[in-house]
Motif scaffolding. Structure first.
Motif, PDB file in Angstrom:
ATOM      1  N   ASN A 656      10.568  10.292  -4.699  1.00 35.39           N
ATOM      2  CA  ASN A 656      10.093  10.946  -5.908  1.00 35.39           C
ATOM      3  C   ASN A 656       9.257  10.066  -6.836  1.00 35.39           C
ATOM      4  O   ASN A 656       8.779  10.547  -7.870  1.00 35.39           O
ATOM      5  CB  ASN A 656      11.281  11.513  -6.692  1.00 35.39           C
ATOM      6  N   PHE A 657       9.072   8.795  -6.493  1.00 36.49           N
ATOM      7  CA  PHE A 657       8.311   7.900  -7.367  1.00 36.49           C
ATOM      8  C   PHE A 657       7.240   7.174  -6.557  1.00 36.49           C
ATOM      9  O   PHE A 657       7.405   6.914  -5.361  1.00 36.49           O
ATOM     10  CB  PHE A 657       9.235   6.876  -8.039  1.00 36.49           C
ATOM     11  N   ASP A 658       6.113   6.845  -7.289  1.00 43.53           N
ATOM     12  CA  ASP A 658       5.070   6.050  -6.646  1.00 43.53           C
ATOM     13  C   ASP A 658       5.250   4.586  -7.038  1.00 43.53           C
ATOM     14  O   ASP A 658       6.220   4.233  -7.727  1.00 43.53           O
ATOM     15  CB  ASP A 658       3.686   6.570  -7.021  1.00 43.53           C
ATOM     16  N   MET A 659       4.323   3.742  -6.632  1.00 41.37           N
ATOM     17  CA  MET A 659       4.456   2.310  -6.894  1.00 41.37           C
ATOM     18  C   MET A 659       4.375   1.977  -8.377  1.00 41.37           C
ATOM     19  O   MET A 659       4.850   0.939  -8.812  1.00 41.37           O
ATOM     20  CB  MET A 659       3.364   1.544  -6.137  1.00 41.37           C
ATOM     21  N   VAL A 664       6.302  11.734  -8.796  1.00 44.66           N
ATOM     22  CA  VAL A 664       5.218  12.444  -8.115  1.00 44.66           C
ATOM     23  C   VAL A 664       5.642  13.881  -7.813  1.00 44.66           C
ATOM     24  O   VAL A 664       6.817  14.172  -7.632  1.00 44.66           O
ATOM     25  CB  VAL A 664       4.835  11.725  -6.803  1.00 44.66           C
ATOM     26  N   SER A 665       4.647  14.765  -7.815  1.00 41.18           N
ATOM     27  CA  SER A 665       4.918  16.164  -7.468  1.00 41.18           C
ATOM     28  C   SER A 665       4.767  16.395  -5.968  1.00 41.18           C
ATOM     29  O   SER A 665       5.327  17.341  -5.422  1.00 41.18           O
ATOM     30  CB  SER A 665       3.962  17.083  -8.233  1.00 41.18           C
ATOM     31  N   ASP A 666       3.993  15.532  -5.306  1.00 33.09           N
ATOM     32  CA  ASP A 666       3.779  15.650  -3.862  1.00 33.09           C
ATOM     33  C   ASP A 666       4.343  14.400  -3.193  1.00 33.09           C
ATOM     34  O   ASP A 666       3.953  13.277  -3.505  1.00 33.09           O
ATOM     35  CB  ASP A 666       2.274  15.762  -3.557  1.00 33.09           C
ATOM     36  N   SER A 667       5.290  14.588  -2.264  1.00 38.04           N
ATOM     37  CA  SER A 667       5.956  13.451  -1.630  1.00 38.04           C
ATOM     38  C   SER A 667       5.001  12.587  -0.823  1.00 38.04           C
ATOM     39  O   SER A 667       5.336  11.462  -0.455  1.00 38.04           O
ATOM     40  CB  SER A 667       7.093  13.938  -0.725  1.00 38.04           C
ATOM     41  N   GLN A 668       3.775  13.089  -0.548  1.00 39.82           N
ATOM     42  CA  GLN A 668       2.794  12.281   0.178  1.00 39.82           C
ATOM     43  C   GLN A 668       2.365  11.056  -0.624  1.00 39.82           C
ATOM     44  O   GLN A 668       1.879  10.073  -0.067  1.00 39.82           O
ATOM     45  CB  GLN A 668       1.560  13.122   0.513  1.00 39.82           C
ATOM     46  N   ALA A 673       6.483   7.553   1.366  1.00 46.36           N
ATOM     47  CA  ALA A 673       5.316   7.861   2.203  1.00 46.36           C
ATOM     48  C   ALA A 673       4.476   6.609   2.430  1.00 46.36           C
ATOM     49  O   ALA A 673       3.968   6.378   3.538  1.00 46.36           O
ATOM     50  CB  ALA A 673       4.471   8.950   1.545  1.00 46.36           C
ATOM     51  N   MET A 674       4.348   5.789   1.389  1.00 43.96           N
ATOM     52  CA  MET A 674       3.588   4.550   1.532  1.00 43.96           C
ATOM     53  C   MET A 674       4.275   3.601   2.519  1.00 43.96           C
ATOM     54  O   MET A 674       3.629   2.970   3.364  1.00 43.96           O
ATOM     55  CB  MET A 674       3.437   3.870   0.174  1.00 43.96           C
ATOM     56  N   GLY A 687       3.907   6.739  20.780  1.00 46.11           N
ATOM     57  CA  GLY A 687       3.367   8.089  20.785  1.00 46.11           C
ATOM     58  C   GLY A 687       3.533   8.910  19.537  1.00 46.11           C
ATOM     59  O   GLY A 687       3.141  10.085  19.505  1.00 46.11           O
ATOM     60  N   PHE A 688       4.094   8.354  18.471  1.00 48.75           N
ATOM     61  CA  PHE A 688       4.205   9.138  17.231  1.00 48.75           C
ATOM     62  C   PHE A 688       3.957   8.243  16.014  1.00 48.75           C
ATOM     63  O   PHE A 688       4.825   8.047  15.170  1.00 48.75           O
ATOM     64  CB  PHE A 688       5.564   9.866  17.118  1.00 48.75           C
ATOM     65  N   GLY A 689       2.733   7.760  15.919  1.00 47.05           N
ATOM     66  CA  GLY A 689       2.362   6.872  14.820  1.00 47.05           C
ATOM     67  C   GLY A 689       1.874   7.598  13.589  1.00 47.05           C
ATOM     68  O   GLY A 689       1.025   7.077  12.853  1.00 47.05           O
ATOM     69  N   ASP A 690       2.366   8.802  13.350  1.00 50.11           N
ATOM     70  CA  ASP A 690       2.003   9.594  12.170  1.00 50.11           C
ATOM     71  C   ASP A 690       2.981   9.279  11.040  1.00 50.11           C
ATOM     72  O   ASP A 690       4.200   9.325  11.230  1.00 50.11           O
ATOM     73  CB  ASP A 690       2.041  11.081  12.523  1.00 50.11           C
ATOM     74  N   TRP A 691       2.445   8.994   9.838  1.00 48.98           N
ATOM     75  CA  TRP A 691       3.312   8.621   8.716  1.00 48.98           C
ATOM     76  C   TRP A 691       4.298   9.724   8.373  1.00 48.98           C
ATOM     77  O   TRP A 691       5.413   9.452   7.900  1.00 48.98           O
ATOM     78  CB  TRP A 691       2.473   8.254   7.485  1.00 48.98           C
ATOM     79  N   ARG A 692       3.929  10.981   8.635  1.00 48.90           N
ATOM     80  CA  ARG A 692       4.824  12.094   8.314  1.00 48.90           C
ATOM     81  C   ARG A 692       6.061  12.087   9.221  1.00 48.90           C
ATOM     82  O   ARG A 692       7.178  12.378   8.769  1.00 48.90           O
ATOM     83  CB  ARG A 692       4.074  13.423   8.442  1.00 48.90           C
TER      84      ARG A 692
END
Length: 784
Positions: A656-659, A664-668, A673-674, A687-692
């Motif tokens: 819920n927080f950025d750096m 944040v309203s968007d978890s991305q 996420a970072m 085979g799954f190097g997606d940050w999501r």
């Protein structure tokens, strides 16, 4: 001829017990001594271990250990005391003597030397007895709800303390069930150290009256300590029903301490036991005698020579001299080191031992064990009216024909555990879990609306609802599963079936470096890792317990099923059964490989020797079951909850927080996420190097079920996930989810049992193993 060569139903006499060290001493303490008759009852379904009858009771040992015991040629068993002799004793009126009440004067209370402890002094008691003698039932009868569960210092053996009902100035400690005071298992070490160092004001020794010869061996050693003591003859109701009895007054004369007949299950004799125990502790009335060897025997001269030599050392070390002398004659190195003897004194001790062995014709440890069993035999001959074969024994033998039969034992075990799992995870446990989740949801909604109406700060609002209620509430849903599972396990344990499970599975697990007792915690792991780890506490070996805990997470728990179902439907439609079975089998194979690796590296050596009794089947006590469930629930909430609570707060914060520490309203845009973005390259080779996907895996640390919900939120739809992940990547991801770190509740349980370093090592190790396995699967998938 060796014991492992004796056929079922045959009887022979033991000529010599081979081996050395603590295991050999354990065999001697269990009654496997020179000159004793032994009969083979049966073999386990896999052919090993073997069940024997000795001194009128049954015990099991492995065939490998049986090879070290030399026996005579088979012969007919000796004639035992007949029922007619017992009836003759009764006719002589020996049963009509009135059992004296506490404080009536006489041999246990000399009023001329009355010197009671101050009323302000707490009367501490140690409750000591064999396994399966009803000790837990008696402890619950004595204390009611006034008890506390903790740990003995430095070990993970449970310690129960309680206040005796109606006597607030008392404190009784329920010590682990043991067979002797020799330092063989962690339980025996804990019990011995507690009694010698803590020096309780009194000892309550509970004895199974239906298996009295086996139980009195521990009594002999407790009497050597010289502490005030009472003997509680438990299960007297069963003994009477089957035509047997104990001449209590005569047994008191033989042992030199009060003997109280009781039935802990029915609450009979408990008040008299309490009065006698408090009385001997209050007036410090010690056993009248602790010398049980015949004066003409060589062992008598040997023990008394040792006593004279070590008397001043024993006094300085605060160890009872008779107990220390017996242990020295047994070759107990720990006692020798505690006495701090000079080299010259140790040489004299060796010479005394050598002379004793020449006079007795057997080694010194066997001579001490023989001395005790000879005295027990004399006591029982004069005080015990042998019963006919009990209804419980007949019933147990008939049940064992099916439950431990060669062709039926393993299928019966699989069927019983299948029913337990079905009732826990699909019926009772699932129903209770649903109720709890509904209650948590209702409370969460209520608090959410109240905070919204009060216009509470959005950060605080999110912390309380998303962090505490949703995070902690999700983990709390484990509680009904844990309670339900331990309900069934306690029934199986109290009934006597769990001992049979270890008997059945020992040969198979020994190949992995474990004992048969380890099968139950690992099986529970297929349902939930948390109770599986908690169930490992019953294992007597520290090595086996640690190995079992570290292997249990490889058993795929039910919380991972939503992940399997989601990816199977999205990437492998029509092959769900194959994928599911493949994942479970792969987890078992990885567990086996890790067990073999542990056996060769961190946990070198063989599993703890398998020496145990198979008790009669009995109806579980309701009070015992309730107390166990309460203890397990409280243990999970009090100890694991702290770690779980902190972890949920950390995950909430990262989501819920950025750096810049802005919400944040968007978890991305969150710290999580970072961090996932930084970790994503590590997963490109698998085979799954997606940050999501990495974000979802991190959220799975809190609860595995959240992996699917996180993926759905972050990708927006199943189609988007299918577009961003290949079938090979999906298979690799499934394997990674199967093997990577268990949830925070499981980690908290591991930390509770093994400590923070081993828990952290397990997390890192399992993530590394999961990555390697996923890499292999992905590379194979790319080739297909």
């Amino acid at each position: 001829m060796r014991l492992n060569e004796l056929s079922i139903g045959s009887t022979a006499t033991i000529r010599e017990v081979g081996g050395s060290g603590a295991l050999r001493q354990h065999f001697l303490d269990m009654g496997l001594i020179q000159g004793t008759e032994v009969t083979v009852i049966k073999y386990a379904p896999m052919g090993d271990p073997i069940e024997l009858r000795i001194h009128g009771y049954e015990l099991t040992i492995r065939l490998e250990d049986a090879k070290s015991i030399e026996i005579s040629e088979p012969h007919r068993p000796k004639h035992e005391e007949t029922k007619e002799h017992a009836q003759k004793q009764e006719k002589n009126g020996r049963l009509e003597k009135h059992h004296p009440g506490y404080g009536e004067g006489g041999k246990f209370h000399d009023r001329k030397e009355e010197n009671p402890l101050p009323d302000s002094e707490t009367l501490t008691f140690a409750l000591v007895g064999n396994q399966n003698c009803g000790k837990t039932t008696l402890f619950n009868q004595l204390t009611g709800s006034k008890q506390h569960v903790g740990n003995f210092p430095g070990v993970t053996v449970d310690r129960k303390d309680g206040v005796i009902r109606g006597h607030d100035n008392t404190l009784i400690t329920d010590l682990p069930g043991i067979y002797s005071m020799s330092p063989y298992s962690s339980e025996e070490i804990v019990t011995r150290e507690f009694v010698i160092q803590e020096k309780p004001k009194g000892i309550i020794n509970i004895v199974d009256a239906t298996n009295i010869e086996r139980n009195l061996y521990l009594t002999m050693q407790l009497l050597e300590l010289g502490f005030p003591m009472v003997v509680a003859l438990n299960m007297m109701d069963e003994l009477r029903v089957n035509g047997g009895s104990v001449l209590v007054n005569e047994m008191e004369e033989a042992l030199g301490v009060p003997v109280i007949p009781i039935s802990a299950a029915k609450g009979e004799g408990i008040e008299e036991l309490i009065r006698h125990a408090i009385h001997v502790a209050k007036y410090q009335e010690c056993p009248l005698d602790s010398d049980f060897c015949k004066k003409e025997e060589g062992i008598h001269r040997g023990i008394h020579a040792v006593m004279h030599l070590i008397e001043d050392h024993a006094k300085r070390a605060e160890i009872p001299v008779r107990f220390a002398a017996s242990k020295i004659m047994e070759g107990d190195a720990k006692i020798v080191s505690q006495l701090e003897l000079t080299e010259k004194e140790q040489n004299i001790l060796e010479e005394i031992a050598r002379q004793t062995e020449e006079e007795t014709g057997m080694d010194r440890a066997a001579a001490v064990a023989q001395m005790r069993f000879d005295y027990i035999e004399d006591v029982c001959r004069g005080t015990v009216i042998k019963p006919r074969e009990s209804k419980e024994r007949i019933r147990s033998r008939k049940m064992d024909q099916f439950l431990t039969g060669k062709c039926t034992g393993i299928p019966a075990f699989i069927g019983i555990m299948g029913i337990v799992f079905w009732l826990t995870f699909n019926v009772i446990g699932a129903f209770l879990q649903g109720i709890l989740e509904s209650g948590i949801t209702a409370v969460t909604d209520l608090v959410d609306h109240a905070m919204a109406a009060a216009h509470v700060n959005s950060v605080v609002h999110s912390l309380v609802i998303d962090g505490i209620f949703n995070g902690v509430g999700g983990v709390l849903s484990f509680l009904p599963i844990i309670v339900t599972l331990f309900f069934f396990l306690s029934i199986l344990e109290d009934s006597g079936y769990m001992a049979r499970v270890a008997f059945i599975m020992d040969k198979l697990l020994r190949k992995l470096g474990l004992s048969g007792r380890s099968i139950v915690p690992m099986l529970i792991g297929f349902g939930c890792t948390v109770p599986g780890v908690m169930a490992s506490r019953t294992l007597p070996s520290e090595r086996d317990r640690k190995m079992t805990i570290l292997l249990t997470p490889f058993m795929s728990c039910t919380a991972k099923l939503p992940i399997y179902a989601f990816f199977t439907a999205a990437f492998f439609p029509g092959h769900g059964a194959v994928v599911m079975i493949g994942l479970y089998v792969f987890g078992i194979v990885m567990g086996i490989l890790m067990a073999l690796l542990f056996k060769k590296t961190a946990f070198k050596g063989e599993a703890v020797p398998f020496v145990m009794e198979l008790p009669n089947y009995r109806m579980p006590g309701a009070k015992n079951v309730v107390h166990l469930l309460w203890d397990k629930a409280k243990d999970f909430l009090q100890r694991a909850f702290t770690v779980i609570f902190l972890a949920t707060i950390v995950i909430w914060f990262l989501q819920n927080f950025d750096m810049g520490l802005n919400m944040v309203s968007d978890s991305q845009n969150s710290i999580l996420a970072m961090a996932a973005g930084l970790l994503a390259p590590i997963f490109l080779p698998v085979g799954f190097g997606d940050w999501r996907i990495v974000t979802a895996l991190i959220s799975g640390f809190l609860a595995k079920e959240s992996v699917v919900s996180s993926l759905t939120v972050l990708f927006g739809s199943t189609a988007a996930l299918q577009a961003g992940l290949t079938s090979a990547g999906a298979a690799s991801l499934l394997v990674f989810c199967l093997l990577y770190t268990p949830c925070v509740a499981a980690i908290a349980s591991v930390k509770r049992e093994l400590g923070g370093k081993m828990a952290a090592g397990m997390v890192v190790g399992q993530c590394a193993i999961a990555w390697i396995a996923a890499f292999v699967v992905y590379q194979i998938g790319m080739l297909l």
